[in-house]
Scaffold this motif. Sequence first.
Motif, PDB file in Angstrom:
ATOM      1  N   ALA A 222      22.578  52.117 -17.841  1.00 25.97           N
ATOM      2  CA  ALA A 222      21.942  51.904 -19.144  1.00 25.97           C
ATOM      3  C   ALA A 222      22.191  53.082 -20.077  1.00 25.97           C
ATOM      4  N   ALA A 223      22.098  54.298 -19.540  1.00 27.82           N
ATOM      5  CA  ALA A 223      22.338  55.478 -20.366  1.00 27.82           C
ATOM      6  C   ALA A 223      23.791  55.538 -20.826  1.00 27.82           C
ATOM      7  N   GLN A 224      24.730  55.260 -19.922  1.00 24.36           N
ATOM      8  CA  GLN A 224      26.140  55.293 -20.293  1.00 24.36           C
ATOM      9  C   GLN A 224      26.471  54.210 -21.312  1.00 24.36           C
ATOM     10  N   GLY A 225      25.937  53.006 -21.105  1.00 23.56           N
ATOM     11  CA  GLY A 225      26.209  51.936 -22.054  1.00 23.56           C
ATOM     12  C   GLY A 225      25.669  52.241 -23.437  1.00 23.56           C
ATOM     13  N   THR A 226      24.455  52.804 -23.507  1.00 20.34           N
ATOM     14  CA  THR A 226      23.852  53.142 -24.801  1.00 20.34           C
ATOM     15  C   THR A 226      24.626  54.250 -25.502  1.00 20.34           C
ATOM     16  N   VAL A 227      24.933  55.314 -24.756  1.00 20.15           N
ATOM     17  CA  VAL A 227      25.665  56.438 -25.338  1.00 20.15           C
ATOM     18  C   VAL A 227      27.065  56.007 -25.765  1.00 20.15           C
ATOM     19  N   ALA A 228      27.707  55.175 -24.941  1.00 21.89           N
ATOM     20  CA  ALA A 228      29.040  54.699 -25.300  1.00 21.89           C
ATOM     21  C   ALA A 228      29.014  53.859 -26.566  1.00 21.89           C
ATOM     22  N   MET A 229      28.013  52.970 -26.684  1.00 20.74           N
ATOM     23  CA  MET A 229      27.916  52.141 -27.888  1.00 20.74           C
ATOM     24  C   MET A 229      27.718  52.998 -29.132  1.00 20.74           C
ATOM     25  N   ILE A 230      26.915  54.060 -29.019  1.00 28.27           N
ATOM     26  CA  ILE A 230      26.726  54.967 -30.155  1.00 28.27           C
ATOM     27  C   ILE A 230      28.050  55.627 -30.535  1.00 28.27           C
TER      28      ILE A 230
END
Length: 351
Positions: A222-230
């Motif tokens: 979840a953290a990687q997906g959120t940071v990547a989307m940003i």
Amino acid sequence: MIEENDPKRLAQIALVVLLIIGCIALLLPFIGAVLFAFVVWMCTWRFYAEKLLPRLGGRDTLGASLMTLALVLVMLLPTLFLAGSLANGADNLIDFLKPYIEQGLPNDPPGWLIGLPFVGSEIDATWHRLAGNREELNGLVKQMIAPARQFALALGGIAANGLLQLALVLFVTFFLYRDGAAISNALYVGARKLGGELGENMMDKARGTVVGVMLGIVGTAAAQGTVAMIGFLIAGVPAAMLLGFATFFLSMIPVGPPLIWGGAAAWLYSEGQTGWAIFMVLYGLFVISSIDNFVKPILIARGAGISILLIALGVLGGVLVFGFIGIFLGPVLLALGDMLLQRWLREEPFA
């Protein structure tokens, strides 16, 4: 002790052994899906039993159906959506390459290809040679068709098998929810008969380790997906939300996220946005991937209650030995081994 003149006892033991071997042989093709279903069940059982089931008046069949439906929405539908997006991307790639195959290559390659460091000059020379020799180009295309077809078939087989395994996981999970109280009681009774108090402690340790590993994997994803989307939004990469979801799912594979942010960086470079491409590479290396390297072990170790070293060795060794399900089996085995070792060092009896 079994006496030699007790053929009835020997026959009973042989029958039990054959029965166990037969059951294992029947379940062996599905063992990965069944174990993963147990992992999902153990990680969500407390919410189901303490939050959802009381609100449904104890109707376990309805509760199991609702939980399975929720898992379908969380696990299966995004997978189908990503598979459809990949298929659409493959169609777009074919449409992009079709004019080059039918009409041949233009005289000059795109500027971004020539500008690639180390290999740009070689690509330029090869491009001009193929553009001036249609027969060589056709021969090269024919050589690439068979491997591409085999790769596509293999990829399709992997995707189909993955969806089938996921469907089996959801199917098994439904019955685990419906009969969860009886299954949980049977596991603890069996552990108590085999190891007494130690058996119950080992069962609790195994459950805590599995929940901790799942917490680390999902939390990190979840953290990687959120940071990547940003990062994709900042760099102006199209379909940033879709790429963020793809990063979330592929983060469970060790080399998954670099495939996404690396592809985004390559697209930015091909569009002439060299600065943003460099930003994407640095952002991927030091922000997106660093979450997996540092946050995941900490989350897993905190949730499982064992050292980061055992978690790291368990995850890596488990994946090498057991495949994907080894992410959970490896830490569980090392946690139980560590528990037995600590108890032996304290010179306490096992039962």
